[in-house]
Enzyme design. Structure first.
Site, PDB file in Angstrom:
ATOM      1  N   LYS A 228       0.856  -1.194   0.000  1.00 42.02           N
ATOM      2  CA  LYS A 228       0.000   0.000   0.000  1.00 42.02           C
ATOM      3  C   LYS A 228       0.888   1.238   0.000  1.00 42.02           C
ATOM      4  O   LYS A 228       1.703   1.421   0.914  1.00 42.02           O
ATOM      5  CB  LYS A 228      -0.872  -0.017   1.258  1.00 42.02           C
ATOM      6  CG  LYS A 228      -1.627   1.289   1.544  1.00 42.02           C
ATOM      7  CD  LYS A 228      -2.937   1.379   0.801  1.00 42.02           C
ATOM      8  CE  LYS A 228      -3.716   2.651   1.105  1.00 42.02           C
ATOM      9  NZ  LYS A 228      -4.245   2.723   2.456  1.00 42.02           N
ATOM     10  N   ASP A 361     -12.937   1.503   3.332  1.00 40.50           N
ATOM     11  CA  ASP A 361     -12.146   2.188   4.368  1.00 40.50           C
ATOM     12  C   ASP A 361     -12.750   1.945   5.759  1.00 40.50           C
ATOM     13  O   ASP A 361     -12.660   2.806   6.641  1.00 40.50           O
ATOM     14  CB  ASP A 361     -12.041   3.696   4.082  1.00 40.50           C
ATOM     15  CG  ASP A 361     -10.705   4.296   4.534  1.00 40.50           C
ATOM     16  OD1 ASP A 361      -9.902   3.570   5.146  1.00 40.50           O
ATOM     17  OD2 ASP A 361     -10.487   5.500   4.283  1.00 40.50           O
TER      18      ASP A 361
HETATM   19  N1  ARG Z   1      -8.507   7.578   4.757  1.00 34.12           N
HETATM   20  C1  ARG Z   1      -9.026   8.555   3.867  1.00 34.12           C
HETATM   21  C2  ARG Z   1      -8.257   9.858   3.988  1.00 34.12           C
HETATM   22  O1  ARG Z   1      -8.012  10.271   5.082  1.00 34.12           O
HETATM   23  C3  ARG Z   1     -10.475   8.790   4.139  1.00 34.12           C
HETATM   24  C4  ARG Z   1     -11.183   9.619   3.150  1.00 34.12           C
HETATM   25  C5  ARG Z   1     -12.610   9.663   3.490  1.00 34.12           C
HETATM   26  N2  ARG Z   1     -13.393  10.552   2.715  1.00 34.12           N
HETATM   27  C6  ARG Z   1     -13.980  10.233   1.591  1.00 34.12           C
HETATM   28  N3  ARG Z   1     -14.758  11.116   1.058  1.00 34.12           N
HETATM   29  N4  ARG Z   1     -13.812   9.115   1.019  1.00 34.12           N
HETATM   30  O2  ARG Z   1      -7.916  10.420   3.011  1.00 34.12           O
END
Ligand code: ARG
Length: 453
Positions: A228, A361
């Site tokens: 990753k 996520d």
């Molecule tokens: N882990 C990701 C970041 O911090 C989460 C993003 C969440 N937001 C979204 N709209 N997908 O970048």
């Protein structure tokens, strides 16, 4: 008591006590003298994920942990005394796969101060509980893409050994970040991170291709399945911008070449337009988030066959909890900037025919709620069948498990779920799965499907 039964008893008690979640059922037919237990799964309606269609009245013959045969019910005679999983009124699908989880993480605090408060043990305990929640939600597989070293590898081993219930895990190591990037501990006084043991850091820093090569090789040495990288800035990190490219093309190319040489796929966290394109050019296997992709990026992903894994449910949870969690204004603003565009751009990618794999996520929002994302995938352009295939056949392809997972066919693992309504009519029914089987064992049965014939 046979060792297996004993293990099940222990797991059941453990799960009940530790997490308050229904215990593992562990029903299997009595072993015949000649081989592994045979279980007959009667499926009223089968979505096997080899096509977008349903088939009615089918029986899956499960031998041990794999499917031996799938045939019309009329062609299979079920012997008396056999163990049957009676789903003849239900919709049966392959176990779902979430290609973007963080099973180590809890979704009730985002403050980076926790990075210096929590130990790897906390992460391990979280992982046991979260793995169970994920499995009970119908996810029999995950690709876990970022945690302390080497939580996900150990989790994979422990679940495979039957130590506690959980999905099959495709494991990454800590994400690889540039100094000051999305993975780094920004905003602390210099030296704070040096007070942490290396094993407490849920990221590895690399600047320059050689540093990247070393870390990828090291992660392979410790048993990761996937690499990753953090190609651009992020939303929940401090002091960086989601739209900004962080790793250089040469660094990404090195990660891809070194990972691929070792037979590992490479996933790139990338919100930003140019970072997405450089990651695709460098040959990554999937773009995670993909929020600010443009038309050219979409065409490039199509040309390269790169998967898009877009966490388009997250925005609801993050903004919904911002006040309760005291989320810094910086992060709220970044989420507002990215969330809506990510969904609109996802719809454009779907329309253009980019390959989509399901990934949420989880860990940013509570584990077990993974299926809430299906609603948005359909709202933003996918058919229900397409969204399900993103979480089954396509997901298995992306994570290199298509030989074993992702469809219900002879030879594959008997990883399946059942729901009581047609998910092709109402995709949200996947948010409540009534039966979960993984590797031929029933882990959840809310409708009394397991019976003796
Ligand atoms: N882990 C990701 C970041 O911090 C989460 C993003 C969440 N937001 C979204 N709209 N997908 O970048």
């Amino acid at each position: 008591m046979l060792p297996f039964q004993k293990a099940c008893r222990i797991i059941s008690v453990y799960v009940l006590v530790a997490s308050g979640i229904p215990a593992v059922l562990c029903q299997t037919a009595p072993k015949s003298e000649s081989g592994p237990a045979i279980v007959y799964v009667k499926a009223g309606h089968l979505f096997d994920a080899t096509s977008d269609n349903l088939r009615d009245n089918v029986v899956l013959v499960v031998e041990g942990e794999r499917i031996r045969k799938v045939a019309p019910a009329a062609d299979i005679s079920i012997p008396t005394g056999a163990t049957v999983v009676d789903l003849s009124k239900d919709w049966v699908l392959p176990g779902l796969i979430d290609c973007h989880t963080h099973l180590e993480a809890r979704a009730d605090h985002y403050d980076p101060i926790w990075d210096v408060k929590e130990t790897p043990f906390d992460g391990g305990f979280n992982g046991v509980v979260n793995a169970n929640k994920t499995l009970m939600a119908g996810f029999t597989g995950v690709r876990d893409v970022g945690s302390q070293p080497f939580f996900a590898v150990d989790l994979r081993r422990a679940i495979d050994a039957g130590d506690f219930p959980g999905p099959r895990v495709v494991a990454s190591g800590p994400p690889i970040s540039i100094t000051g990037g999305h993975g780094d501990m920004n905003g602390f006084a210099p030296g704070v991170e040096n007070l942490m043991y290396p094993a407490e850091r849920d990221f590895q820093l690399a600047d320059g291709p050689e540093a990247v090569r070393h870390i990828v090789r090291e992660q392979v040495k410790y048993g990761v399945d996937v690499i990753k990288i953090l190609a651009t800035g992020g939303v929940l990190s401090q002091g960086d911008k989601p739209g900004a490219e962080q790793m250089t093309y040469d660094e990404m190319k090195m990660a891809v070449d070194t990972g691929h040489a070792a037979g590992r796929k490479v996933a790139a966290h990338a919100h930003g337009t140019e970072g997405i394109k450089d990651a695709v050019r460098a040959g990554v296997d999937s773009i995670e988030h993909g929020s600010l992709i443009d038309a050219e990026g979409i065409e490039m992903m199509k040309a390269h066959g790169t998967y898009l894994v877009a966490d388009i449910y997250n925005d609801d949870y993050i903004l919904g909890k911002a006040v309760e969690f005291g989320l810094p204004k910086e992060n709220v603003d970044k989420e507002k900037m990215v969330g809506r565009l990510q969904r609109e751009n996802f719809a454009k990618a779907v329309t253009a025919g980019v390959k989509i794999a399901f990934g949420t996520d989880a860990g940013v929002y509570p584990h077990g709620d993974n299926a809430k994302q299906f609603h948005y995938m359909v709202k933003f352009g996918m058919t229900p069948a397409g969204a399900i295939r993103a979480a089954t056949s396509s997901a298995a392809d992306l994570i290199d498990r298509a030989k074993d997972e992702g469809t219900l066919e002879a030879g594959k693992y008997a990883d399946l779920i059942a729901v009581t309504e047609n998910p092709l009519d109402r995709i949200e029914v996947l948010e409540h799965v009534s039966v979960v089987m993984k590797g031929g064992k029933v882990y959840k049965d809310e409708i009394g499907a397991v019976a003796k014939r």
